[in-house]
Write a protein that holds these residues in place. Structure first.
Motif, PDB file in Angstrom:
ATOM      1  N   GLY A   1      -9.832   3.283  -5.398  1.00  0.00           N
ATOM      2  CA  GLY A   1      -8.912   3.669  -4.340  1.00  0.00           C
ATOM      3  C   GLY A   1      -8.072   4.861  -4.747  1.00  0.00           C
ATOM      4  O   GLY A   1      -7.990   5.217  -5.927  1.00  0.00           O
ATOM      5  N   SER A   2      -7.428   5.421  -3.747  1.00  0.00           N
ATOM      6  CA  SER A   2      -6.590   6.592  -4.005  1.00  0.00           C
ATOM      7  C   SER A   2      -5.407   6.568  -3.051  1.00  0.00           C
ATOM      8  O   SER A   2      -5.574   6.329  -1.848  1.00  0.00           O
ATOM      9  N   ALA A   3      -4.192   6.823  -3.590  1.00  0.00           N
ATOM     10  CA  ALA A   3      -2.992   6.811  -2.757  1.00  0.00           C
ATOM     11  C   ALA A   3      -1.866   7.536  -3.465  1.00  0.00           C
ATOM     12  O   ALA A   3      -1.890   7.717  -4.685  1.00  0.00           O
ATOM     13  N   ASP A   4      -0.885   7.948  -2.697  1.00  0.00           N
ATOM     14  CA  ASP A   4       0.334   8.550  -3.223  1.00  0.00           C
ATOM     15  C   ASP A   4       1.513   7.672  -2.841  1.00  0.00           C
ATOM     16  O   ASP A   4       1.511   7.033  -1.775  1.00  0.00           O
ATOM     17  N   ALA A  19      -9.443   3.546   0.525  1.00  0.00           N
ATOM     18  CA  ALA A  19      -9.069   2.137   0.387  1.00  0.00           C
ATOM     19  C   ALA A  19      -9.658   1.495  -0.854  1.00  0.00           C
ATOM     20  O   ALA A  19      -9.104   0.526  -1.381  1.00  0.00           O
ATOM     21  N   GLY A  20     -10.782   1.998  -1.355  1.00  0.00           N
ATOM     22  CA  GLY A  20     -11.433   1.396  -2.505  1.00  0.00           C
ATOM     23  C   GLY A  20     -12.205   0.139  -2.124  1.00  0.00           C
ATOM     24  O   GLY A  20     -12.222  -0.290  -0.967  1.00  0.00           O
ATOM     25  N   SER A  25      -7.472  -2.145  -5.538  1.00  0.00           N
ATOM     26  CA  SER A  25      -7.770  -0.712  -5.699  1.00  0.00           C
ATOM     27  C   SER A  25      -6.539   0.145  -5.431  1.00  0.00           C
ATOM     28  O   SER A  25      -6.420   1.257  -5.944  1.00  0.00           O
ATOM     29  N   ILE A  26      -5.619  -0.380  -4.613  1.00  0.00           N
ATOM     30  CA  ILE A  26      -4.322   0.269  -4.385  1.00  0.00           C
ATOM     31  C   ILE A  26      -3.256  -0.798  -4.545  1.00  0.00           C
ATOM     32  O   ILE A  26      -3.260  -1.797  -3.828  1.00  0.00           O
ATOM     33  N   GLN A  27      -2.343  -0.593  -5.503  1.00  0.00           N
ATOM     34  CA  GLN A  27      -1.345  -1.612  -5.828  1.00  0.00           C
ATOM     35  C   GLN A  27       0.038  -1.007  -6.024  1.00  0.00           C
ATOM     36  O   GLN A  27       0.185   0.098  -6.541  1.00  0.00           O
ATOM     37  N   GLY A 105      -5.637  -2.344  -1.052  1.00  0.00           N
ATOM     38  CA  GLY A 105      -6.981  -1.797  -1.068  1.00  0.00           C
ATOM     39  C   GLY A 105      -7.971  -2.643  -0.297  1.00  0.00           C
ATOM     40  O   GLY A 105      -7.651  -3.717   0.209  1.00  0.00           O
ATOM     41  N   ALA A 106      -9.203  -2.143  -0.195  1.00  0.00           N
ATOM     42  CA  ALA A 106     -10.332  -2.842   0.432  1.00  0.00           C
ATOM     43  C   ALA A 106     -10.032  -3.269   1.865  1.00  0.00           C
ATOM     44  O   ALA A 106     -10.385  -4.362   2.300  1.00  0.00           O
TER      45      ALA A 106
END
Length: 300
Positions: A1-4, A19-20, A25-27, A105-106
């Motif tokens: 995942g990828s996020a800022d 989202a992964g 994947s995003i936490q 994520g997901a």
């Protein structure tokens, strides 16, 4: 995942890009949280999103195999700021290094999420409830069938640890099974209660409330403990004394009832199972199944 992530006005904003493939994947996390055995806690936060979407929240044990002390609870977010609050009891051994996770994520949506006013308050010593007091009807063979005491007396099995999660809302007092993939057979996701005694020749009535966020099937059974049978006789036997019927879940709560007669010999180690893996077809659409008011009583 990828996020800022960014912080402004006492609010953390997570802007996801990808989202992964896993919920983690995003936490957003905080570690080194002490939880003391035998105490009740209240976990609360405010959250909202740019569009309706889901996230998950839990308190877990990074030093103890990532077991969950609370959650994973599925949180339905809207564009309106909302306060969420959950109470839970720390039943496990005291852990000085628990971790709080918000998992984003997901999911199908990558819409921005906002989180504020996160609190974990230690309320005091939890009330100790004896097993015998976890049912309202003395004739009921199921303990904590109303999920008044979280998931106590219940066991949750998932063949793939990333396929699903169990949470019990302390306010609504209902079991919520969040499913991302039903895998290939029904038993790969199960909520169960063991050591239920059934007597030969007696008739029983099993009732429960169930519903889902999507129409789908679920299987339920009062069955022999195949693992114990193998230890005794050298071969597994998971015979379903009630013939393991299938029910059709809808988005509306329904009460399901089955009466059956125990035709086999007495069995004091029956397992009541709700199987939520693949019944007629694989489901990879993320959805939730809810269970409540589970009851099993003799009627003759």
């Amino acid at each position: 995942g990828s996020a800022d992530a960014s912080i402004a006005n006492n609010t953390v904003t997570i802007a996801s890009k990808k989202a992964g493939s896993q919920d983690y994947s995003i936490q957003l996390v905080q570690a080194d949280i002490p939880l003391e055995k035998g105490y009740e806690y209240e976990f609360s936060f405010d959250a909202w999103a740019a569009a309706n979407r889901k996230m998950k929240a839990k308190l877990c044990a990074p030093d103890r195999g990532w077991v969950n002390y609370f959650g994973d609870v599925s949180v339905d977010l809207s564009t309106q700021k909302k306060h969420y609050s959950y109470k839970f009891t720390m039943d496990a051994k005291t852990d000085p290094n628990a971790r709080l996770d918000f998992n984003m994520g997901a999911t199908k949506s990558v819409d921005t999420i906002n989180i504020a006013n996160v609190k974990l308050v230690k309320l005091g010593k939890a009330k100790i409830v004896a097993r015998k007091d976890m049912k309202k009807d003395k004739n009921d063979l199921v303990y904590n069938g109303e999920f008044e005491f979280s998931a106590k007396q219940w066991e949750f099995y998932k063949y793939d640890t990333n396929s699903c999660d169990l949470a019990v809302d302390s306010t609504k007092q209902e079991a919520q099974i969040s499913i991302r993939d039903t895998k290939d057979v029904d038993w790969k996701i199960q909520l169960m209660q063991k050591k239920i005694p059934l007597s030969k020749g007696k008739t029983y009535r099993l009732t429960f409330d169930a519903w889902s966020t999507i129409p789908r099937k679920m299987k339920y059974a009062c069955q022999r403990d195949g693992a114990m049978w193998k230890q005794k006789y050298g071969v597994e036997d998971w015979t379903a004394y009630n013939e393991a019927p299938t029910c059709d879940l809808t988005t509306k709560k329904q009460t399901f009832t089955q009466e059956f007669t125990m035709n086999a010999d007495d069995d004091s180690n029956v397992i009541l199972t709700f199987s939520m893996g693949t019944i007629d077809k694989n489901i990879s659409t993320e959805h939730d199944i809810f269970l409540d008011n589970v009851k099993l009583v003799p009627i003759n």
